[in-house]
Design a protein around this motif. Structure first.
Motif, short mmCIF file in Angstrom:
data_model
loop_
_atom_site.label_atom_id
_atom_site.label_comp_id
_atom_site.label_asym_id
_atom_site.label_seq_id
_atom_site.Cartn_x
_atom_site.Cartn_y
_atom_site.Cartn_z
N THR A 50 -6.21 -13.14 -19.80
CA THR A 50 -5.34 -14.30 -19.99
C THR A 50 -5.31 -14.69 -21.46
O THR A 50 -4.25 -15.00 -22.01
CB THR A 50 -5.85 -15.50 -19.17
N GLY A 51 -6.49 -14.65 -22.08
CA GLY A 51 -6.57 -14.98 -23.50
C GLY A 51 -5.71 -14.06 -24.34
O GLY A 51 -5.06 -14.47 -25.29
N GLN A 52 -5.69 -12.79 -23.96
CA GLN A 52 -4.91 -11.81 -24.71
C GLN A 52 -3.42 -12.16 -24.69
O GLN A 52 -2.73 -12.10 -25.71
CB GLN A 52 -5.13 -10.43 -24.11
N CYS A 59 -0.35 -16.59 -31.40
CA CYS A 59 -1.19 -16.49 -32.60
C CYS A 59 -0.83 -15.32 -33.51
O CYS A 59 -1.15 -15.35 -34.70
CB CYS A 59 -2.66 -16.39 -32.22
N VAL A 60 -0.20 -14.27 -32.96
CA VAL A 60 -0.02 -13.05 -33.75
C VAL A 60 0.87 -13.24 -34.97
O VAL A 60 0.69 -12.54 -35.96
CB VAL A 60 0.52 -11.88 -32.91
N THR A 61 1.82 -14.17 -34.89
CA THR A 61 2.71 -14.36 -36.04
C THR A 61 1.92 -14.66 -37.29
O THR A 61 2.30 -14.25 -38.38
CB THR A 61 3.72 -15.52 -35.82
N CYS A 62 0.82 -15.37 -37.16
CA CYS A 62 0.02 -15.69 -38.34
C CYS A 62 -1.23 -14.81 -38.46
O CYS A 62 -1.57 -14.37 -39.55
CB CYS A 62 -0.39 -17.15 -38.33
N HIS A 63 -1.91 -14.57 -37.33
CA HIS A 63 -3.20 -13.87 -37.42
C HIS A 63 -3.08 -12.37 -37.21
O HIS A 63 -4.10 -11.67 -37.24
CB HIS A 63 -4.20 -14.47 -36.43
N GLU A 65 -1.23 -8.82 -35.09
CA GLU A 65 -1.25 -8.23 -33.74
C GLU A 65 -2.67 -8.13 -33.17
O GLU A 65 -2.91 -8.42 -32.01
CB GLU A 65 -0.69 -6.80 -33.77
N LYS A 66 -3.58 -7.65 -34.01
CA LYS A 66 -4.94 -7.43 -33.53
C LYS A 66 -5.92 -8.37 -34.19
O LYS A 66 -7.10 -8.05 -34.35
CB LYS A 66 -5.36 -5.98 -33.81
N GLY A 67 -5.41 -9.53 -34.62
CA GLY A 67 -6.29 -10.51 -35.26
C GLY A 67 -6.75 -10.08 -36.63
O GLY A 67 -7.74 -10.59 -37.15
N GLU A 68 -6.00 -9.12 -37.23
CA GLU A 68 -6.44 -8.59 -38.53
C GLU A 68 -6.10 -9.53 -39.69
O GLU A 68 -6.51 -9.29 -40.82
CB GLU A 68 -5.85 -7.19 -38.77
N GLY A 69 -5.33 -10.60 -39.40
CA GLY A 69 -4.99 -11.53 -40.46
C GLY A 69 -3.70 -11.15 -41.17
O GLY A 69 -3.14 -10.07 -40.93
N PRO A 74 -6.20 -16.17 -42.03
CA PRO A 74 -7.34 -15.25 -42.17
C PRO A 74 -7.49 -14.33 -40.96
O PRO A 74 -6.98 -14.63 -39.88
CB PRO A 74 -8.54 -16.18 -42.28
N SER A 75 -8.20 -13.23 -41.16
CA SER A 75 -8.48 -12.33 -40.04
C SER A 75 -9.53 -12.99 -39.15
O SER A 75 -10.43 -13.68 -39.62
CB SER A 75 -8.98 -10.99 -40.56
#
Ligand code: HEC
Ligand code: HEC
Ligand code: HEC
Length: 389
Positions: A50-52, A59-63, A65-69, A74-75
């Motif tokens: 669900t979190g995914q 969140c992906v627009t800023c952080h 696709e894979k939270g890389e920042g 920031p990542s």
């Protein structure tokens, strides 16, 4: 009752049953933990899934696709961040957002769209990266005294007073002698931990490490305070009365253009965006009214209302609404079109976060983020000025 009744068979059956129950219970005892942990794993998996989805949608627009920042945010998918930040802290940052940055508040408790459970699921998803998180060195940007002043004026001023001069609620912070005595790491620790018993809140779960660096950069300015800086700070009424209206250095560097009508001094009470920066290229261009009306309808109307008349709510901001542009605030309007354009341009170029605990809407940085060209900015400025004629 028959005293000769033979109880033996009953006793045997009872004993047999007890043994059977005991055996079954043992079996149960042995299997139960396995069952519970299988349940936990299943729940955990569901939370991560669900979190995914929540992460992908919000969140992906800023952080990334894979939270890389990205260059905006920031990542989160990195060993350093995940190992030094516990679940409660991530929960709290995601819930409240990071004031005066582009990180929004997400939890309903802070005026956002998500429930506690949504945020817990996001935390579970972010945590699931930890096992394989890359070892990226997080480049913490150096503290910025401008940002520090904005944070101070939005968050600390209620107790520590304008310019950190102190109030009856909290001691002065701007005493150069005291500042000489203690270094950044001492101050960082005090600010992060607070002294809750003495009325100093814990900021470590509210402000990001970078924001604390910003505040320390402001303290550094106070520490090395020179006569000019003192004069500058005390000659800026806007800084003292309207917290996020201006910042120390912006006032010094971005003096409005002087005009034949008279020089506008930095001490005049003019609303300034919370984000620092000088005037943009738009000011040297001639704006086109009908093009400006179109730019307005496509980009500004959702927040500032039809023809700039306002009425759009902004939970978490002190005003409660996004300001109208028609009529625009007195401190922005000016008889002199050049000055008027200059005042509007700063907001449009650099964006601004309104004052308040957790504003849901901020003014985007149309110029800095290259969302509008200088010509489009010139056009929309001409349109806004025409609305206020
Ligand atoms: C509009 C851009 C934007 C969006 C959307 C956004 N963030 Fe952020 N986020 C930021 C910025 C910028 C920061 C850094 C703030 C600062 O300067 O401390 C940040 C910081 C964070 C941090 C703290 C990181 C650290 O190193 O301290 C977490 C955790 C986080 N965001 C989670 C999320 C989650 C989860 C979502 C989606 C629900 C989300 N963000 C959506 C911009 C964004
Ligand atoms: C609700 C009121 C309140 C707010 C808001 C507040 N403080 Fe404080 N702060 C205090 C009090 C009270 C003390 C004194 C605690 C004590 O007696 O030890 C203090 C002490 C401090 C000290 C230690 C001063 C010293 O010389 O020992 C620092 C540094 C500090 N605050 C920084 C900040 C910063 C930075 C912010 C904003 C992010 C902030 N404070 C916001 C109430 C507040
Ligand atoms: C996402 C919502 C949003 C959009 C879209 C938006 N603004 Fe804003 N705008 C705001 C908010 C919120 C403020 C208040 C900022 C503050 O108080 O620091 C603001 C402030 C302003 C101000 C200063 C007004 C004042 O009284 O403080 C001007 C000028 C302005 N916006 C122009 C524009 C223009 C021009 C556009 C379109 C190109 C635009 N805005 C699009 C949210 C938005």
């Amino acid at each position: 009752m028959n005293s000769n009744e033979n109880y033996v068979p009953y006793a045997a059956v009872a004993a047999g049953l007890s043994v059977a129950i005991l055996v079954l219970f043992q079996v149960y005892l042995v299997r139960e933990p396995a069952r519970i942990s299988a349940d936990e794993a299943r729940n955990q998996k569901a939370a991560v899934d669900t979190g995914q989805t929540l992460f992908a949608n919000n969140c992906v627009t800023c952080h990334g696709e894979k939270g890389e920042g990205s260059d905006i945010a920031p990542s989160l998918n990195n060993k350093e961040f995940l190992s030094k930040t516990d679940d409660d802290t991530i929960f709290s940052i995601v819930s409240s957002g990071v004031p005066n940055t582009r990180m929004p508040a997400w939890n309903q408790s802070h005026g956002g769209p998500m429930t506690d459970e949504d945020v817990r699921n996001l935390v579970a998803f972010i945590r699931s990266w930890q096992a394989n998180a890359p070892d990226v060195t997080v480049t913490v940007r150096p503290g910025d005294a401008n940002q520090g002043a904005a944070i101070f004026n939005g968050t600390c001023i209620v107790c520590h007073g304008p310019e950190g001069k102190g109030t009856d609620r909290a001691p002065a912070l701007n005493d150069p002698a005291k500042l000489q005595q203690f270094n950044d790491s001492w101050y960082r620790q005090v600010i992060m931990d607070g002294r809750p018993a003495q009325g100093m809140p814990t900021w470590g779960t509210v402000l990001s490490p970078e924001q604390i660096n910003d505040v320390l950069a402001l303290f550094d300015l106070w520490r090395s305070r020179t006569v000019t800086q003192t004069a500058l700070l005390t000659s800026t009424p806007a800084l003292q009365s309207t917290p996020s209206a201006t910042t120390v250095v912006a006032t010094a560097t971005a003096a409005p253009p002087s005009t034949s009508a008279g020089t506008v001094t930095a001490t005049e009470q003019v609303a300034r965006p919370s984000n620092a920066g000088g005037p943009g290229a738009a000011l040297s261009l001639t704006g086109d009214l009908s093009a400006g009306a179109q730019v307005y309808t496509s980009n500004c109307q959702t927040c500032h209302g039809h023809e700039g008349k306002g009425g759009v709510t902004n939970p978490g901001s002190s005003d409660g609404t996004i300001p109208p542009l028609n009529p625009i605030d007195d401190t922005i309007a000016n008889k002199d079109t050049k000055v008027f354009a200059y005042n509007v341009d700063l907001f449009v170029e650099h964006g601004s976060t309104p004052d308040g605990p957790n504003p849901q809407q901020s003014m985007p940085a149309w110029g800095d983020d290259k969302k509008l060209t200088p010509q489009q900015i010139a056009d929309v400025i001409a349109y806004i000025i025409s609305l206020n004629k």
